[in-house]
Motif scaffolding. Structure first.
Motif, PDB file in Angstrom:
ATOM      1  N   PRO A 170       0.567   2.791  -4.419  1.00 27.95           N
ATOM      2  CA  PRO A 170       1.266   2.853  -5.712  1.00 27.95           C
ATOM      3  C   PRO A 170       0.700   1.831  -6.688  1.00 27.95           C
ATOM      4  O   PRO A 170       0.230   0.771  -6.277  1.00 27.95           O
ATOM      5  N   LYS A 171       0.744   2.185  -7.948  1.00 29.78           N
ATOM      6  CA  LYS A 171       0.439   1.177  -8.977  1.00 29.78           C
ATOM      7  C   LYS A 171       1.732   0.407  -9.198  1.00 29.78           C
ATOM      8  O   LYS A 171       2.782   1.025  -9.414  1.00 29.78           O
ATOM      9  N   LEU A 172       1.637  -0.886  -9.151  1.00 27.99           N
ATOM     10  CA  LEU A 172       2.862  -1.683  -9.234  1.00 27.99           C
ATOM     11  C   LEU A 172       3.193  -2.022 -10.681  1.00 27.99           C
ATOM     12  O   LEU A 172       2.315  -2.071 -11.545  1.00 27.99           O
ATOM     13  N   TRP A 173       4.479  -2.262 -10.905  1.00 25.07           N
ATOM     14  CA  TRP A 173       4.965  -2.653 -12.239  1.00 25.07           C
ATOM     15  C   TRP A 173       5.046  -4.174 -12.302  1.00 25.07           C
ATOM     16  O   TRP A 173       5.447  -4.834 -11.336  1.00 25.07           O
ATOM     17  N   GLN A 223       0.819  -1.210   0.000  1.00 19.77           N
ATOM     18  CA  GLN A 223       0.000   0.000   0.000  1.00 19.77           C
ATOM     19  C   GLN A 223       0.852   1.259   0.000  1.00 19.77           C
ATOM     20  O   GLN A 223       0.355   2.355  -0.201  1.00 19.77           O
ATOM     21  N   LYS A 224       2.131   1.081   0.273  1.00 21.68           N
ATOM     22  CA  LYS A 224       2.970   2.266   0.357  1.00 21.68           C
ATOM     23  C   LYS A 224       4.330   1.963  -0.277  1.00 21.68           C
ATOM     24  O   LYS A 224       4.921   0.914  -0.017  1.00 21.68           O
ATOM     25  N   TYR A 252       3.437  -0.713 -15.519  1.00 20.09           N
ATOM     26  CA  TYR A 252       3.098   0.672 -15.143  1.00 20.09           C
ATOM     27  C   TYR A 252       4.360   1.401 -14.677  1.00 20.09           C
ATOM     28  O   TYR A 252       5.046   0.970 -13.757  1.00 20.09           O
ATOM     29  N   LEU A 253       4.607   2.524 -15.314  1.00 18.58           N
ATOM     30  CA  LEU A 253       5.829   3.270 -14.977  1.00 18.58           C
ATOM     31  C   LEU A 253       5.514   4.677 -14.492  1.00 18.58           C
ATOM     32  O   LEU A 253       4.700   5.386 -15.084  1.00 18.58           O
ATOM     33  N   PHE A 307       7.508   0.296  -9.600  1.00 18.91           N
ATOM     34  CA  PHE A 307       7.531  -0.256  -8.241  1.00 18.91           C
ATOM     35  C   PHE A 307       7.229  -1.745  -8.305  1.00 18.91           C
ATOM     36  O   PHE A 307       6.195  -2.168  -8.821  1.00 18.91           O
ATOM     37  N   ARG A 308       8.111  -2.512  -7.812  1.00 21.02           N
ATOM     38  CA  ARG A 308       7.886  -3.958  -7.742  1.00 21.02           C
ATOM     39  C   ARG A 308       8.831  -4.528  -6.718  1.00 21.02           C
ATOM     40  O   ARG A 308       9.908  -3.998  -6.487  1.00 21.02           O
TER      41      ARG A 308
END
Ligand code: GAL
Ligand code: MG
Length: 990
Positions: free
Chosen positions: A266-269, A218-219, A275-276, A294-295
């Protein structure tokens, strides 16, 4: 390893505004100036011929050649094209190199903009093979080695305004070449981009965007660790994909500093939905930009995970390989590869065996690929000379080993697509590797560390794979990896860093691997060896284009066609093996639940996305003709879950025909890599309809049989056949006076060896499989009525020297319609290697070009390579059946055929059926023709058509480097029976 090279740093280009940064085009930056283009070039076979003053400002180079940078010498006619696998193409005497060291001298004049006056100027070489010295305006600037890593030099002190001259001396070999013994063509020169950068005096030198995700995702925190060359105010902005700022921060930094950013929800990659975010770093007049995906990559309870989800890596090994440019890869060519990979369901790339152009990783971030980034380090060649660990254990080489790791990690540390660092390839495993692994783990805690060589026993007693996060193997069989998964003492996930060696016709074991990989969470998938055939486009004296391989350029040491082992051709046409891979790793799996009621199960094998982007079409075919069809209702099956669906088809209870259900999954939307309508996968089932076999009444048409010596003429109303009792075979088939056989029918066990037969071929040859001839013991009419005649033949097939390979009894029965029923019972001698195939071979006359069949298509299929083909009715030409492998070999067979007609254009020919599905092939080449040609263009196409009707054809496997062909795919029955019905037909009348 270097003189005056700047410390390694993350890849970026400084821009002046966020707008020109967003263009993604380096030329939009006023601080960037390319030095690509035409250079003066002088190739010398030995460094001893270099003139001492070649780098001087006033050296007259007008007479030199012109060479485009970036490029490789060998693709421009200099030096020698040479393909070698692991042997060093020079005497193994580390760290020394041959005295005759080919050398390329490069000189270029270039302007420096007045606007750069007050700036610090740097020059960056993205890749030079193998080492180089740089001078500007006659003054020495520096030296570097390590072919696939950037080298940056500060050049302000040597530049003047206006015209300047840069001179570069590149040597083909250096001590670093001992660490660059990868299996590939050996290219030299300035093969990647060269450019200058103008920087503010105090500028951001390096940025490391360290990310951390909370346990519940979530963060996200992004700690931007920034290094500057002087005191400077730095502002950072993180924008989401829509351009909205989601977090920002600032700091004054002099040396090292850090700016933390936080993103909630965050939207994750991931590779499916890459997603960037974009990070902008503003400092003084410069903007640097980085994408942020983010991953989190982790191993949880022995399972490899991305963002907490178990993920299987469906990968390929990719070399930088261009059929004309060699190791120089333009951006459009990178994109082409990525698009073809995406279209074939591939989600992972191992950059075997060195880092690629940094823009390649940026594309992987964007298109969505997991990347195993591999250090440019392979000293396989020492293995041929002595102990394999001679360099990896030697402290004198530690710095060189480390250099290859640190420069890769520093350059690529911000790339979301990179999920693992690989310590290199095939260099044993010793202290120098452990130092690399420890440094990398310390520097970057967010990725895993991979190295296959860690399985080999070390001199010291440290447990081997301790410093690594996973266990990596190459070419282990499905049974071996299953054994690993079943052993509870194995606590790490297992990756097949190389498997299913895709050389020539193959691979045939993909499904078997994936059945096991899918069954065990500890198995994390693998990368097929390899993506592309490294053929070099070339031409004969007559101007015929072909793809060359080792030995074609007269090189002394070479490894032949071992570099022709890819899933795509050098010009990126998918081989049938890639189609097979696409199917086996497809993101959607469809299984039958209860076909009588139309119930099927759809499993979403994606790891992160549902199926709302997929449309599923279904159709029912009755003997190849569509009778019902529709679309399934949209279903949003969540990842890693399944749903049971009812398809509203209706079936007859009984029928003389066969019914097949085909489901096709297509993309509903356009993406970066496909258009709407692109097929992701399909599945096919035969539907359960009780079969009433059409009763075939025996023909009452009269038959006339006349024996004349050893020739038996068999005649009816519209046909004339002939059987030769001496040879025990059919010599003539004709209908309405048309000859359908050009030479006697023969039983055949031979196939043109495929690359995967290489290890077995000597044994086959020893037994004479390639030249087995028929010996007839008994051949006579055994039954004759008014409407039929049967001829019985006892025979053997054998080569020379040894006892016969097999004994057979055949019965050839002819009826009054011209139909021929063949039954052959075979006993193979015990203890022989399995047979390539067994079948009947016929030669049909010129003009036999049309093939119509009910079986698998449209492409070739084998017992172990038949997951990507669909059962149906196909109309193809003989040429369309053919698969043009670069080195000719057995190809084009059709497994699981129910019937086939091979005819001329008017439909006059022969129809074949059997009581069981069989394999067939029709070609303008014999197995001997294929085996004798080393390259496709050397084949001479025959006018006649050679037809094979095979009881069975052995599978293809991946034994050229992988495990033996699995027993279930071999023709190794000692006794079998084959029935074949041959019917002369005029198709248009039937
Ligand atoms: C592996 C090696 C690859 C390639 C392959 C055979 O052992 O890592 O570079 O040589 O075998 O094609
Ligand atoms: Mg090797």
């Amino acid at each position: 390893m270097h003189v005056n090279r700047e410390e390694p740093r993350a890849y970026y280009i400084p821009y002046s505004t966020s707008e020109n940064a967003n263009s993604g085009k380096r030329g939009q930056s006023p601080y960037y100036q390319t030095l690509n283009g035409s250079w003066k070039f002088n190739y010398l076979p030995s460094v001893k011929e270099v003139e001492d003053d070649f780098y001087k400002e006033d050296k007259d180079v007008k007479g030199w050649d012109d060479l485009i940078v970036p490029s490789c010498w060998q693709t421009n006619g200099y030096d020698q094209l040479q393909y070698v696998n692991y042997n060093y193409p020079f005497p193994c005497d580390p760290p020394f190199m041959p005295i005759e060291n080919p050398t390329g001298l490069y000189v270029r004049e270039f302007m420096v903009s007045d606007q750069w006056e007050s700036k610090e100027k740097y020059v960056v070489f993205e890749g030079v093979n193998s080492c180089f010295y740089v001078w500007i305006n006659g003054t020495f600037v520096g030296y570097s080695q390590g072919s696939r890593m950037p080298a940056e030099f500060l050049v302000s002190p040597y530049l003047k305004s206006g015209k300047n001259r840069m001179s570069v001396m590149v040597l083909k070999w250096c001590d670093g070449s001992y660490l660059e013994g990868q299996d590939m063509w050996r290219f030299s020169g300035i093969f990647r981009d060269v450019y200058m950068l103008a920087r503010d005096k105090a500028h951001v030198r390096d940025v490391f965007n360290k990310q951390q995700l909370s346990d519940d995702f979530q963060k996200a925190t992004l700690s931007c660790e920034i290094e500057t060359t002087g005191p400077i105010e730095v502002t950072v902005e993180l924008k989401d994909a829509s351009g909205r700022i989601v977090s920002l921060g600032e700091a004054s930094i002099d040396g090292k500093g850090s700016i933390p950013l936080v993103v909630n929800n965050p939207k994750l990659w991931n590779a499916e939905n890459p997603y960037l975010y974009s990070l902008y770093v503003y400092a003084s007049n410069e903007v640097l930009t980085f994408t942020v995906g983010f991953r989190s990559i982790a191993v949880q309870d022995g399972v490899f995970t991305i963002n907490g989800q178990a993920v299987k890596l469906k990968g390929v090994n990719r070399h930088d390989s261009h059929p004309e440019l060699g190791g120089t890869i333009p951006v459009n060519h990178m994109i082409k590869d990525l698009v073809v990979m995406k279209q074939h369901n591939i989600n992972t790339i191992r950059t075997s065996h060195y880092p690629n152009d940094p823009r390649f990783l940026e594309l992987c971030n964007k298109y969505g690929f997991y990347v195993i980034d591999e250090a440019d380090l392979e000293c396989h060649g020492v293995y041929s000379a002595g102990p394999f660990n001679i360099l990896s254990i030697n402290p004198d080489w530690k710095k060189s080993f480390m250099d290859r790791m640190t420069r890769m990690v520093e350059r690529d540390k911000n790339q979301a697509s990179v999920i693992m660092w690989s310590l290199g390839n095939e260099s044993w495993y010793e202290v120098n590797h452990i130092a690399m692994a420890e440094w990398a783990r310390n520097r970057d805690t967010s990725r895993l560390i991979h190295y296959e060589g860690a399985q080999y026993p070390r001199v010291e007693t440290n447990p081997n794979e301790e410093s690594l996060d996973l266990v990596s193997r190459m070419y282990a069989s499905p049974a071996e990896i299953e054994k690993y998964a079943l052993d509870d003492t194995n606590s790490k996930p297992l990756l097949l860093c190389e498997y299913s060696h895709a050389m020539g016709n193959g691979p045939g074991d993909l499904k078997d691997y994936w059945d096991v990989i899918d069954a065990y969470p500890k198995l994390m998938g693998g990368c097929v060896w390899e993506w592309v055939d490294h053929g070099m486009k070339t031409q004969t004296a007559e101007g015929i284009h072909y793809f060359a391989y080792g030995g074609d350029f007269g090189e002394k040491l070479h490894d032949g066609n071992f570099c022709i082992d890819g899933l795509v051709t050098p010009d990126r046409k998918p081989h049938t093996g890639l189609l097979e891979y696409k199917k086996v790793i497809a993101p959607i799996k469809i299984e039958a639940v209860q076909l009588a009621e139309g119930r099927i199960r759809i499993t979403n094998r994606y790891d992160f996305i549902d199926l709302t982007h997929v449309s599923v079409h279904w159709k029912v075919e009755e003997d190849g003709v569509v009778v019902q069809q529709g679309y399934l209702d949209d279903s949003d099956v969540a990842p890693h879950t399944e749903s049971i669906v009812r398809i509203p088809y209706e079936l007859p209870e009984v029928s003389a025909n066969r019914y097949f259900l085909t489901l096709t999954c297509k993309m509903k939307v356009d993406t970066l890599w496909c258009e709407a309508g692109h097929e992701l996968t399909f599945e096919q089932f035969e539907l359960p309809v009780e079969r009433i076999e059409a009763v075939v009444e025996p023909s009452l048409a009269p038959i006339h049989v006349t024996q004349n010596g050893h020739l038996v003429a068999i005649e009816g109303f519209d046909f004339q056949h002939e059987f030769d009792l001496y040879d025990g075979t059919l010599t003539r088939i004709s209908k309405h006076g048309l000859q359908l056989l050009q030479s006697p029918a023969t039983f055949n066990i031979w196939r043109a060896p495929i690359d995967n037969d290489a290890h077995l071929k000597p044994k086959w040859l020893q037994e004479g499989y390639d030249q087995a001839v028929m010996r007839v013991y008994r051949s006579e009419i055994i039954e004759q009525t008014e409407n039929s005649v049967s001829i019985g033949v006892d025979f053997s097939l054998g080569g020379y020297i040894k006892y016969p390979i097999l004994h057979g009894k055949s019965i050839w029965q002819f009826d009054g319609t011209g139909k021929i029923n063949l039954q052959v019972n075979v006993k193979v001698r015990e203890g022989l290697p399995f047979l390539p195939r067994f079948g009947l071979k016929l030669t049909m006359p010129q003009g036999t070009e049309e093939v119509e069949y009910f079986g698998f298509g449209p492409q070739e299929s084998y017992i172990d390579k038949q997951h990507s083909v669909k059962k149906g009715k196909y109309l193809q030409t003989v040429d369309e059946l053919f698969e043009p492998y670069i080195r000719p070999q057995e190809n084009g067979s059709r497994f699981g055929t129910e019937w086939v007609s091979v005819s001329n254009g008017q439909g006059m020919g022969l129809n074949f059926t059997s009581d069981k599905a069989f394999s067939f092939n029709a070609a303008h080449y014999t197995p001997e023709d294929l085996a004798a040609a080393s390259h496709h263009h050397m084949l001479v196409r025959r006018e006649e058509t050679i037809v094979h009707l095979d009881y069975k054809m052995s599978g293809v496997g991946s034994h050229s480097c992988g495990p033996e062909l699995a027993p279930q795919y071999r023709l190794e029955e000692n006794e079998f029976e084959f029935k074949l019905v041959i019917r002369p037909v005029f198709k248009e009348d039937e």
